[in-house]
Scaffold this motif. Structure first.
Motif, PDB file in Angstrom:
ATOM      1  N   ASP A 106       0.807  -1.215   0.000  1.00 52.87           N
ATOM      2  CA  ASP A 106       0.000   0.000   0.000  1.00 52.87           C
ATOM      3  C   ASP A 106       0.841   1.267   0.000  1.00 52.87           C
ATOM      4  OD1 ASP A 106      -2.388  -1.362  -0.087  1.00 52.87           O
ATOM      5  OD2 ASP A 106      -2.706  -1.289   2.080  1.00 52.87           O
ATOM      6  N   ASP A 107       1.992   1.250   0.689  1.00 53.69           N
ATOM      7  CA  ASP A 107       2.817   2.457   0.738  1.00 53.69           C
ATOM      8  C   ASP A 107       3.439   2.785  -0.618  1.00 53.69           C
ATOM      9  OD1 ASP A 107       4.469   0.194   1.043  1.00 53.69           O
ATOM     10  OD2 ASP A 107       5.999   1.327   2.118  1.00 53.69           O
ATOM     11  N   VAL A 108       3.478   1.825  -1.511  1.00 52.64           N
ATOM     12  CA  VAL A 108       3.948   2.078  -2.874  1.00 52.64           C
ATOM     13  C   VAL A 108       2.799   2.643  -3.724  1.00 52.64           C
ATOM     14  CG1 VAL A 108       4.806   0.978  -4.985  1.00 52.64           C
ATOM     15  CG2 VAL A 108       5.745   0.326  -2.763  1.00 52.64           C
ATOM     16  N   LEU A 109       1.588   2.153  -3.494  1.00 48.49           N
ATOM     17  CA  LEU A 109       0.436   2.604  -4.266  1.00 48.49           C
ATOM     18  C   LEU A 109      -0.067   3.980  -3.830  1.00 48.49           C
ATOM     19  CD1 LEU A 109      -1.641  -0.663  -4.607  1.00 48.49           C
ATOM     20  CD2 LEU A 109      -0.365   0.529  -6.367  1.00 48.49           C
ATOM     21  N   ARG A 110       0.106   4.313  -2.560  1.00 50.37           N
ATOM     22  CA  ARG A 110      -0.438   5.570  -2.030  1.00 50.37           C
ATOM     23  C   ARG A 110       0.006   6.792  -2.843  1.00 50.37           C
ATOM     24  NH1 ARG A 110      -4.569   6.111  -0.519  1.00 50.37           N
ATOM     25  NH2 ARG A 110      -4.276   4.166   0.563  1.00 50.37           N
ATOM     26  N   PRO A 111       1.295   6.957  -3.178  1.00 51.47           N
ATOM     27  CA  PRO A 111       1.685   8.128  -3.978  1.00 51.47           C
ATOM     28  C   PRO A 111       1.047   8.143  -5.368  1.00 51.47           C
ATOM     29  CG  PRO A 111       3.620   7.124  -2.977  1.00 51.47           C
ATOM     30  CD  PRO A 111       2.469   6.209  -2.732  1.00 51.47           C
ATOM     31  N   VAL A 112       0.818   6.971  -5.931  1.00 52.50           N
ATOM     32  CA  VAL A 112       0.176   6.886  -7.248  1.00 52.50           C
ATOM     33  C   VAL A 112      -1.269   7.376  -7.141  1.00 52.50           C
ATOM     34  CG1 VAL A 112      -0.562   5.313  -9.092  1.00 52.50           C
ATOM     35  CG2 VAL A 112       1.672   5.009  -8.001  1.00 52.50           C
ATOM     36  N   ILE A 113      -1.973   6.906  -6.132  1.00 49.02           N
ATOM     37  CA  ILE A 113      -3.360   7.338  -5.924  1.00 49.02           C
ATOM     38  C   ILE A 113      -3.402   8.832  -5.639  1.00 49.02           C
ATOM     39  CG2 ILE A 113      -5.361   7.137  -4.396  1.00 49.02           C
ATOM     40  CD1 ILE A 113      -4.630   4.120  -4.153  1.00 49.02           C
TER      41      ILE A 113
END
Length: 83
Positions: free
Chosen positions: A48-55
C-alpha cells in the motif's frame, strides 16, 4: 469488464460534479474510486505504501483539472459575450 464499468462510473461522476459540491467530499469520492480501481488492477503483491503516492497523484490531477475546467467555465460566463 468490472474495471471498464468502474472507469465509466468515475467519468460519469466527474462530469456531473457541481461547483456547489463540498471539495472535501468530492476529493473523498474521487480517492475512493481510484483506490477501488487500483485494487482491482493489482493482485495484492504491491504494498500500500507504494500505491499511495500513485493514488495521491491521480487524485491531485483530477482535482486540478476539475478546478481548471470550472474556473474556465466561470470565466466564460462572466466575460462580456459569455454564455
Amino acid at each position: 469488464m468490472s474495471i471498464l464499468k468502474q472507469v465509466k462510473e468515475m467519468c460519469a461522476y466527474l462530469s456531473r460534479v457541481g461547483r456547489d459540491d463540498a471539495p472535501d467530499e468530492w476529493e473523498a469520492s474521487v480517492r475512493a474510486m481510484y483506490e477501488d480501481l487500483i485494487a482491482r488492477l493489482h493482485s495484492g503483491d504491491i504494498p500500500d505504501d507504494v500505491l499511495r503516492p500513485v493514488i495521491d497523484y491521480f487524485v491531485m490531477k483530477a482535482l486540478a483539472e476539475w478546478d481548471a475546467e470550472r474556473t474556465d467555465q466561470l470565466r466564460q460566463v462572466h466575460e462580456p459575450g459569455g454564455a
